[in-house]
Design a protein around this motif. Structure first.
Motif, PDB file in Angstrom:
ATOM      1  N   GLY A  95       0.818  -1.205   0.000  1.00 35.59           N
ATOM      2  CA  GLY A  95       0.000   0.000   0.000  1.00 35.59           C
ATOM      3  C   GLY A  95       0.849   1.250   0.000  1.00 35.59           C
ATOM      4  O   GLY A  95       2.069   1.223   0.027  1.00 35.59           O
ATOM      5  N   LEU A  96       0.173   2.431  -0.013  1.00 42.13           N
ATOM      6  CA  LEU A  96       0.840   3.714  -0.044  1.00 42.13           C
ATOM      7  C   LEU A  96       0.843   4.352   1.327  1.00 42.13           C
ATOM      8  O   LEU A  96       0.113   3.954   2.228  1.00 42.13           O
ATOM      9  CB  LEU A  96       0.135   4.631  -1.059  1.00 42.13           C
TER      10      LEU A  96
ATOM     11  N   PRO B  63     -15.453   1.430  -5.954  1.00 39.72           N
ATOM     12  CA  PRO B  63     -14.314   1.509  -6.857  1.00 39.72           C
ATOM     13  C   PRO B  63     -14.623   2.447  -8.033  1.00 39.72           C
ATOM     14  O   PRO B  63     -15.740   2.457  -8.564  1.00 39.72           O
ATOM     15  CB  PRO B  63     -14.137   0.068  -7.331  1.00 39.72           C
ATOM     16  N   PHE B  64     -13.609   3.204  -8.427  1.00 39.67           N
ATOM     17  CA  PHE B  64     -13.743   4.195  -9.495  1.00 39.67           C
ATOM     18  C   PHE B  64     -12.516   4.080 -10.384  1.00 39.67           C
ATOM     19  O   PHE B  64     -11.387   3.982  -9.890  1.00 39.67           O
ATOM     20  CB  PHE B  64     -13.825   5.596  -8.874  1.00 39.67           C
TER      21      PHE B  64
ATOM     22  N   GLY C  96      -4.531   2.738  -4.328  1.00 41.29           N
ATOM     23  CA  GLY C  96      -3.091   2.605  -4.434  1.00 41.29           C
ATOM     24  C   GLY C  96      -2.518   1.246  -4.111  1.00 41.29           C
ATOM     25  O   GLY C  96      -1.327   1.034  -4.275  1.00 41.29           O
ATOM     26  N   ASP C  97      -3.338   0.290  -3.639  1.00 42.95           N
ATOM     27  CA  ASP C  97      -2.804  -1.038  -3.401  1.00 42.95           C
ATOM     28  C   ASP C  97      -3.485  -2.035  -4.340  1.00 42.95           C
ATOM     29  O   ASP C  97      -3.998  -1.646  -5.385  1.00 42.95           O
ATOM     30  CB  ASP C  97      -2.933  -1.435  -1.921  1.00 42.95           C
ATOM     31  N   GLU C  98      -3.531  -3.287  -3.975  1.00 39.12           N
ATOM     32  CA  GLU C  98      -4.117  -4.306  -4.849  1.00 39.12           C
ATOM     33  C   GLU C  98      -5.625  -4.456  -4.710  1.00 39.12           C
ATOM     34  O   GLU C  98      -6.229  -5.320  -5.342  1.00 39.12           O
ATOM     35  CB  GLU C  98      -3.448  -5.658  -4.570  1.00 39.12           C
ATOM     36  N   SER C  99      -6.249  -3.626  -3.876  1.00 42.70           N
ATOM     37  CA  SER C  99      -7.678  -3.795  -3.602  1.00 42.70           C
ATOM     38  C   SER C  99      -8.538  -3.628  -4.844  1.00 42.70           C
ATOM     39  O   SER C  99      -9.512  -4.358  -5.038  1.00 42.70           O
ATOM     40  CB  SER C  99      -8.129  -2.812  -2.518  1.00 42.70           C
TER      41      SER C  99
ATOM     42  N   PHE D  82     -11.064  -6.605  -5.957  1.00 33.52           N
ATOM     43  CA  PHE D  82     -12.503  -6.498  -5.796  1.00 33.52           C
ATOM     44  C   PHE D  82     -13.267  -6.233  -7.084  1.00 33.52           C
ATOM     45  O   PHE D  82     -14.485  -6.383  -7.130  1.00 33.52           O
ATOM     46  CB  PHE D  82     -12.834  -5.432  -4.759  1.00 33.52           C
ATOM     47  N   THR D  83     -12.566  -5.838  -8.149  1.00 38.84           N
ATOM     48  CA  THR D  83     -13.238  -5.652  -9.431  1.00 38.84           C
ATOM     49  C   THR D  83     -12.874  -6.751 -10.429  1.00 38.84           C
ATOM     50  O   THR D  83     -13.559  -6.903 -11.440  1.00 38.84           O
ATOM     51  CB  THR D  83     -12.879  -4.292 -10.065  1.00 38.84           C
ATOM     52  N   THR D  84     -11.802  -7.471 -10.167  1.00 37.44           N
ATOM     53  CA  THR D  84     -11.198  -8.458 -11.067  1.00 37.44           C
ATOM     54  C   THR D  84     -10.696  -7.823 -12.365  1.00 37.44           C
ATOM     55  O   THR D  84     -10.460  -8.515 -13.349  1.00 37.44           O
ATOM     56  CB  THR D  84     -12.139  -9.638 -11.396  1.00 37.44           C
TER      57      THR D  84
END
Length: 240
Positions: free
Chosen positions: A13-14, A122-123, A156-159, A163-165
């Protein structure tokens, strides 16, 4: 001058990330299908093949836009949370954005005890945005409220990937942290400058109002994103 940062090259993460500490239940990975909204021209049921494809940009006219994405960003996404649905966290997506112009969706789940709501937004944008884009989250069903203390910036991380694939787009992180405030009962999240092919992601806690329960009622949230493209992006979009 801002340097683009890819979430896929940042481990852990950031610096501005806020850790999530609350236990959650059955957070959705994504809906079963993340197909772009809208039909495919030329498929079954399409009009006469001699009819112009409405998805083809029109012939340029001086002083007008040829952008199929529009010259200003204004997207809406709505979701319903009903834990009595068989796969509730992957159902209830009334409206969302997922096409070549960008991504906006309202994910929904609960804490482990099913006493609190969780709304994750998510955006993603393929085109650069000026600082100041806002995402407003409104309790449209009127039976829950936003808990600002439960806001978490997960950009900024892998989320976003998880969560969107979506792993082939929106790799860049925002230029800085997201900021959140309450305005007239709605959550308003303000984004920093967004590079081309970038994402933002946040989660917030929702609390059922007195007399309602997570297991006995249906809840709805609507997210609205509004912003301005950079001059370079506007040129790419064919905007005057």
């Amino acid at each position: 001058m801002t340097t683009d940062v890819s979430r896929r090259t940042v481990a852990g993460g950031l610096a501005w990330m806020v850790p999530t500490v609350a236990a959650v239940a059955a957070a959705p990975l994504a809906a079963a299908s993340e197909s772009p909204v809208g039909g495919v021209w030329g498929g079954a049921g399409s009009p006469d093949p001699n009819t112009p494809d409405p998805n083809t940009p029109p012939t340029p006219v001086a002083g007008t836009s040829t952008s199929v994405c529009g010259c200003a960003l204004h997207w809406t996404s709505t979701a319903t949370l009903d834990v009595n649905m068989a796969d509730y966290s992957n159902q209830g997506y009334t409206e969302y954005k997922n096409d070549d112009c960008g991504y906006l969706k309202v994910h929904h789940f609960t804490n482990a005890a099913r006493t609190e709501l969780r709304w994750r937004v998510p955006f993603g944008t393929p085109y650069a945005l000026e600082a100041g884009t806002t995402i407003s989250l409104v309790p449209t069903s009127g039976n829950w409220t936003v808990d600002l203390a439960g806001f978490t910036d997960q950009s900024g991380d892998e989320s976003f990937d998880r969560f969107t694939t979506i792993t082939d787009r929106y790799a860049q992180a925002p230029a800085g942290p997201l900021t959140a405030e309450m305005r007239d009962g709605r959550l308003v999240v303000t984004l920093p400058a967004m590079p081309a092919d970038s994402h933002a992601l946040f989660t917030v806690v929702g609390r059922p109002v007195a007399g309602t329960t997570v297991t006995g009622d249906i809840f709805e949230a609507t997210a609205t994103a509004s912003g301005s493209y950079t001059s370079e992006a506007r040129a790419q979009l064919g905007c005057p």
